[in-house]
Write an enzyme that holds these catalytic residues in place. Sequence first.
Site, PDB file in Angstrom:
ATOM      1  N   HIS A 127      50.844 -49.971  -4.232  1.00 39.00           N
ATOM      2  CA  HIS A 127      51.757 -49.023  -3.575  1.00 39.00           C
ATOM      3  C   HIS A 127      52.228 -47.924  -4.520  1.00 39.00           C
ATOM      4  O   HIS A 127      53.173 -47.207  -4.214  1.00 39.00           O
ATOM      5  CB  HIS A 127      52.967 -49.759  -2.990  1.00 39.00           C
ATOM      6  CG  HIS A 127      52.625 -50.626  -1.818  1.00 39.00           C
ATOM      7  ND1 HIS A 127      53.482 -51.565  -1.297  1.00 39.00           N
ATOM      8  CD2 HIS A 127      51.491 -50.705  -1.072  1.00 39.00           C
ATOM      9  CE1 HIS A 127      52.907 -52.185  -0.283  1.00 39.00           C
ATOM     10  NE2 HIS A 127      51.694 -51.678  -0.124  1.00 39.00           N
ATOM     11  N   CYS A 135      53.471 -33.726  -6.973  1.00 39.09           N
ATOM     12  CA  CYS A 135      54.049 -32.510  -6.399  1.00 39.09           C
ATOM     13  C   CYS A 135      54.167 -32.665  -4.890  1.00 39.09           C
ATOM     14  O   CYS A 135      53.209 -33.061  -4.219  1.00 39.09           O
ATOM     15  CB  CYS A 135      53.171 -31.311  -6.738  1.00 39.09           C
ATOM     16  SG  CYS A 135      53.782 -29.745  -6.050  1.00 39.09           S
ATOM     17  N   CYS A 139      50.148 -29.006  -4.986  1.00 41.23           N
ATOM     18  CA  CYS A 139      49.649 -27.752  -5.545  1.00 41.23           C
ATOM     19  C   CYS A 139      48.380 -27.930  -6.366  1.00 41.23           C
ATOM     20  O   CYS A 139      47.790 -26.949  -6.811  1.00 41.23           O
ATOM     21  CB  CYS A 139      50.735 -27.100  -6.398  1.00 41.23           C
ATOM     22  SG  CYS A 139      51.027 -27.925  -7.995  1.00 41.23           S
ATOM     23  N   CYS A 167      57.884 -30.067 -10.205  1.00 40.79           N
ATOM     24  CA  CYS A 167      56.484 -30.082 -10.611  1.00 40.79           C
ATOM     25  C   CYS A 167      56.307 -29.204 -11.842  1.00 40.79           C
ATOM     26  O   CYS A 167      56.749 -28.050 -11.842  1.00 40.79           O
ATOM     27  CB  CYS A 167      55.610 -29.586  -9.465  1.00 40.79           C
ATOM     28  SG  CYS A 167      53.872 -29.364  -9.908  1.00 40.79           S
ATOM     29  N   CYS A 170      53.894 -25.874 -10.618  1.00 41.43           N
ATOM     30  CA  CYS A 170      54.345 -24.819  -9.695  1.00 41.43           C
ATOM     31  C   CYS A 170      55.857 -24.688  -9.608  1.00 41.43           C
ATOM     32  O   CYS A 170      56.363 -23.734  -9.011  1.00 41.43           O
ATOM     33  CB  CYS A 170      53.769 -25.042  -8.304  1.00 41.43           C
ATOM     34  SG  CYS A 170      54.476 -26.471  -7.425  1.00 41.43           S
TER      35      CYS A 170
END
Length: 274
Positions: A127, A135, A139, A167, A170
């Site tokens: 899991h 992100c 991205c 992130c 980005c």
Amino acid sequence: MNELDRAAELLRGADALLVCAGAGMGVDSGLPDFRGPEGFWRAYPPYRALGLRFEELADPVHFADDPELAWGFYGHRLDLYRSTVPHDGFGVLLAWARRWPARVFTSNVDGQFHRAGFAADVVAECHGSIHHLQCLDNCGQPVWPADGVSARVDPVTMRAAAPLPSCPACGGLARPNILMFGDLSWDPARTQAQLDSHTRWLRSLRAEGRRLTVVEIGAGTAVPTVRRQAELASASSGALVRINLHEPEVRHGRGAEIAARAAEALRALDERLH
């Protein structure tokens, strides 16, 4: 022969060992037991007032709709898991892993096996892991470690304050690399590599005719992923040791059923092996 003696016999006859662990493995380390809404609300009283259950909070939609709520829940758990010391049952398993070739298959996202000393390349986290991030906007940034990342959480409201984890590529919102309920945006790359390695190991054992003993610990039936893995891996040998305080029954009529908590059962088994 009682169940502990039967389990010890199955271990002595092993050529290799597979540990399959569910949420019950962490209870002796002081981690909360989320069995049903009452168990979850005892661990997190603010969510009782809001009427929110674990299944409702563990929904990726909150990272887009209410990121402070989402990171309040996961930020608190990240801090909790970082500060938790694995109980001595992990040490027993680690010692066994030095005696037999061994692997771990777990649904737990808490990273306790790594913290206890298991090498990263022998653990499959089906899991995902709260100690890795992805992100939210997908991205293209690969999954990255959450080292040094945290969220400031108000213990009364259980909401996180800005700035939230972001992130590195980005600058958008980050989320844990965990498979949540109804999760269509989970990045499975890291976990799939673990599962592929796990599958190759099991195939090599079968090809070499080596006897595998499976020790399943604290894996319930509500989300049966770990129990199914344990039953499939032990299907040919019947060498399944099931440690479960509430649901110890072995359906195929073989193996050993130990109705106890993880640390207690592992210590008792280790004594018999010595």
